[in-house]
Design a protein around this motif. Sequence first.
Motif, PDB file in Angstrom:
ATOM      1  N   THR A 102     -32.887  60.428   8.566  1.00 53.78           N
ATOM      2  CA  THR A 102     -31.462  60.726   8.594  1.00 53.78           C
ATOM      3  C   THR A 102     -30.790  60.364   7.274  1.00 53.78           C
ATOM      4  OG1 THR A 102     -30.967  58.540   9.536  1.00 53.78           O
ATOM      5  CG2 THR A 102     -31.336  60.343  11.081  1.00 53.78           C
ATOM      6  N   GLN A 103     -29.649  61.002   7.046  1.00 59.34           N
ATOM      7  CA  GLN A 103     -28.823  60.641   5.899  1.00 59.34           C
ATOM      8  C   GLN A 103     -27.653  59.807   6.430  1.00 59.34           C
ATOM      9  OE1 GLN A 103     -29.151  64.427   6.374  1.00 59.34           O
ATOM     10  NE2 GLN A 103     -31.234  63.880   5.757  1.00 59.34           N
ATOM     11  N   VAL A 104     -27.323  58.739   5.713  1.00 60.84           N
ATOM     12  CA  VAL A 104     -26.272  57.839   6.176  1.00 60.84           C
ATOM     13  C   VAL A 104     -25.061  57.915   5.262  1.00 60.84           C
ATOM     14  CG1 VAL A 104     -27.220  55.858   4.910  1.00 60.84           C
ATOM     15  CG2 VAL A 104     -25.731  55.481   6.897  1.00 60.84           C
ATOM     16  N   ALA A 105     -23.896  57.963   5.876  1.00 61.49           N
ATOM     17  CA  ALA A 105     -22.633  57.854   5.153  1.00 61.49           C
ATOM     18  C   ALA A 105     -22.007  56.529   5.559  1.00 61.49           C
ATOM     19  CB  ALA A 105     -21.712  59.012   5.506  1.00 61.49           C
ATOM     20  N   VAL A 106     -21.818  55.645   4.591  1.00 61.97           N
ATOM     21  CA  VAL A 106     -21.222  54.343   4.875  1.00 61.97           C
ATOM     22  C   VAL A 106     -19.706  54.514   4.850  1.00 61.97           C
ATOM     23  CG1 VAL A 106     -21.072  51.931   4.190  1.00 61.97           C
ATOM     24  CG2 VAL A 106     -23.202  53.200   3.825  1.00 61.97           C
ATOM     25  N   LEU A 107     -19.079  54.333   5.995  1.00 58.74           N
ATOM     26  CA  LEU A 107     -17.653  54.592   6.132  1.00 58.74           C
ATOM     27  C   LEU A 107     -16.801  53.373   5.791  1.00 58.74           C
ATOM     28  CD1 LEU A 107     -17.852  56.527   9.517  1.00 58.74           C
ATOM     29  CD2 LEU A 107     -17.909  57.474   7.205  1.00 58.74           C
ATOM     30  N   GLU A 108     -17.310  52.181   6.103  1.00 63.07           N
ATOM     31  CA  GLU A 108     -16.539  50.960   5.837  1.00 63.07           C
ATOM     32  C   GLU A 108     -17.445  49.748   5.914  1.00 63.07           C
ATOM     33  OE1 GLU A 108     -12.782  48.359   7.670  1.00 63.07           O
ATOM     34  OE2 GLU A 108     -13.170  50.403   8.419  1.00 63.07           O
ATOM     35  N   ALA A 133     -19.384  46.767   9.728  1.00 62.91           N
ATOM     36  CA  ALA A 133     -19.905  47.939   9.005  1.00 62.91           C
ATOM     37  C   ALA A 133     -19.871  49.148   9.919  1.00 62.91           C
ATOM     38  CB  ALA A 133     -21.330  47.683   8.525  1.00 62.91           C
ATOM     39  N   SER A 134     -19.406  50.264   9.377  1.00 66.39           N
ATOM     40  CA  SER A 134     -19.329  51.506  10.130  1.00 66.39           C
ATOM     41  C   SER A 134     -20.088  52.578   9.368  1.00 66.39           C
ATOM     42  CB  SER A 134     -17.864  51.912  10.311  1.00 66.39           C
ATOM     43  OG  SER A 134     -17.766  53.122  11.027  1.00 66.39           O
ATOM     44  N   ASP A 148     -21.094  51.363  14.799  1.00 59.37           N
ATOM     45  CA  ASP A 148     -20.287  50.211  14.411  1.00 59.37           C
ATOM     46  C   ASP A 148     -21.132  48.956  14.592  1.00 59.37           C
ATOM     47  OD1 ASP A 148     -17.872  51.458  13.745  1.00 59.37           O
ATOM     48  OD2 ASP A 148     -17.175  51.464  15.820  1.00 59.37           O
ATOM     49  N   SER A 149     -21.103  48.053  13.624  1.00 64.44           N
ATOM     50  CA  SER A 149     -21.857  46.789  13.731  1.00 64.44           C
ATOM     51  C   SER A 149     -20.974  45.622  13.311  1.00 64.44           C
ATOM     52  CB  SER A 149     -23.109  46.825  12.848  1.00 64.44           C
ATOM     53  OG  SER A 149     -23.988  47.850  13.250  1.00 64.44           O
ATOM     54  N   TRP A 150     -21.168  44.487  13.977  1.00 70.43           N
ATOM     55  CA  TRP A 150     -20.491  43.233  13.626  1.00 70.43           C
ATOM     56  C   TRP A 150     -21.575  42.170  13.470  1.00 70.43           C
ATOM     57  CZ3 TRP A 150     -18.874  46.789  17.122  1.00 70.43           C
ATOM     58  CH2 TRP A 150     -17.581  47.310  16.954  1.00 70.43           C
ATOM     59  N   VAL A 151     -21.642  41.546  12.303  1.00 73.48           N
ATOM     60  CA  VAL A 151     -22.719  40.605  11.984  1.00 73.48           C
ATOM     61  C   VAL A 151     -22.103  39.270  11.556  1.00 73.48           C
ATOM     62  CG1 VAL A 151     -24.793  40.209  10.588  1.00 73.48           C
ATOM     63  CG2 VAL A 151     -24.106  42.551  11.171  1.00 73.48           C
ATOM     64  N   LEU A 152     -22.660  38.153  12.045  1.00 77.29           N
ATOM     65  CA  LEU A 152     -22.191  36.845  11.604  1.00 77.29           C
ATOM     66  C   LEU A 152     -22.341  36.730  10.093  1.00 77.29           C
ATOM     67  CD1 LEU A 152     -23.490  34.247  14.227  1.00 77.29           C
ATOM     68  CD2 LEU A 152     -21.241  35.300  14.057  1.00 77.29           C
ATOM     69  N   LEU A 153     -21.345  36.150   9.434  1.00 70.07           N
ATOM     70  CA  LEU A 153     -21.338  36.093   7.977  1.00 70.07           C
ATOM     71  C   LEU A 153     -22.548  35.363   7.404  1.00 70.07           C
ATOM     72  CD1 LEU A 153     -17.548  35.456   7.194  1.00 70.07           C
ATOM     73  CD2 LEU A 153     -18.839  37.602   7.027  1.00 70.07           C
ATOM     74  N   GLU A 154     -23.054  34.374   8.110  1.00 67.22           N
ATOM     75  CA  GLU A 154     -24.190  33.609   7.583  1.00 67.22           C
ATOM     76  C   GLU A 154     -25.454  34.449   7.460  1.00 67.22           C
ATOM     77  OE1 GLU A 154     -25.990  30.755  10.609  1.00 67.22           O
ATOM     78  OE2 GLU A 154     -24.029  31.172  11.523  1.00 67.22           O
ATOM     79  N   TYR A 155     -25.493  35.596   8.135  1.00 64.91           N
ATOM     80  CA  TYR A 155     -26.666  36.475   8.063  1.00 64.91           C
ATOM     81  C   TYR A 155     -26.374  37.757   7.285  1.00 64.91           C
ATOM     82  CZ  TYR A 155     -28.095  33.487  11.920  1.00 64.91           C
ATOM     83  OH  TYR A 155     -28.399  32.399  12.718  1.00 64.91           O
TER      84      TYR A 155
END
Length: 265
Positions: A102-108, A133-134, A148-155
Amino acid sequence: MPTILRRDSGDLLHRQLFLALREQIRRGVYRVGDHIPTDEQLCQSFGVSRITVRRAVADLVEEGWVERRIGRGTFVKKSSANDVGFNRATFTESLAKRSKQTQVAVLEVSKCSPPPHVAAAMGLSKETQVLYASRLRSISKVPLLFVDSWVLLEYAGAITVDTLKARSISEMLLSEGVRFRFVTEELFAVAADPHVATHLQVQVGAPLLSVARLVSRDVGKAVMYLTAYMTSERSRIVFNHEEQDLGRMYESQLIHDVNTSEADD
């Protein structure tokens, strides 16, 4: 008696017919090599015009589900489109394969406080900052996945707009030695909101498949929460279990969100 297609659904009739025929092929009503009904028979069965039937069948041909044989009719075709294609790739191999296909477009990519439902799932306070990240994944400019992803800042140190263009977040976390010890996934149907609908090129309110994934390195220690949206017209979710996995398969739960007091009224 004909199967009447909905003229008030917002979907074009030929698209509804295409989806109906494709589903019949997927379910094995028509198998590889089978002759599907003639244009006249489809007109009678679905109560539509010959033009509608021809457009629907043309779409099936274009996507590789059927083939027309001059003077003989239209037949279900053996192709990658209707081949489930189970394989035993590892989770990491599957991630890498998807990234290449796939091709990915990073939105944010930004730091923010997670939405309440994400904070609750990850066991975080509403004020906790995470990396958000979206992305939109496509094949040949056809949008497939809005993620949509939400990741702890330490990782999240390795996660940037540039790195997301080459690898998925899961790939980066795994390469950094983060263990995916507990993964909880929830599959459900949602209506497309305006933002997701725009990127997936569907109508607002269109039914979507959604996968919510909570990744933890230990009990109560979440690393990432991810939500992916897709349309059933272009994507499907397949589970593959071997015999030794069948016992664990029943650890999943079927949950019904019904207020029994309201249901009894």
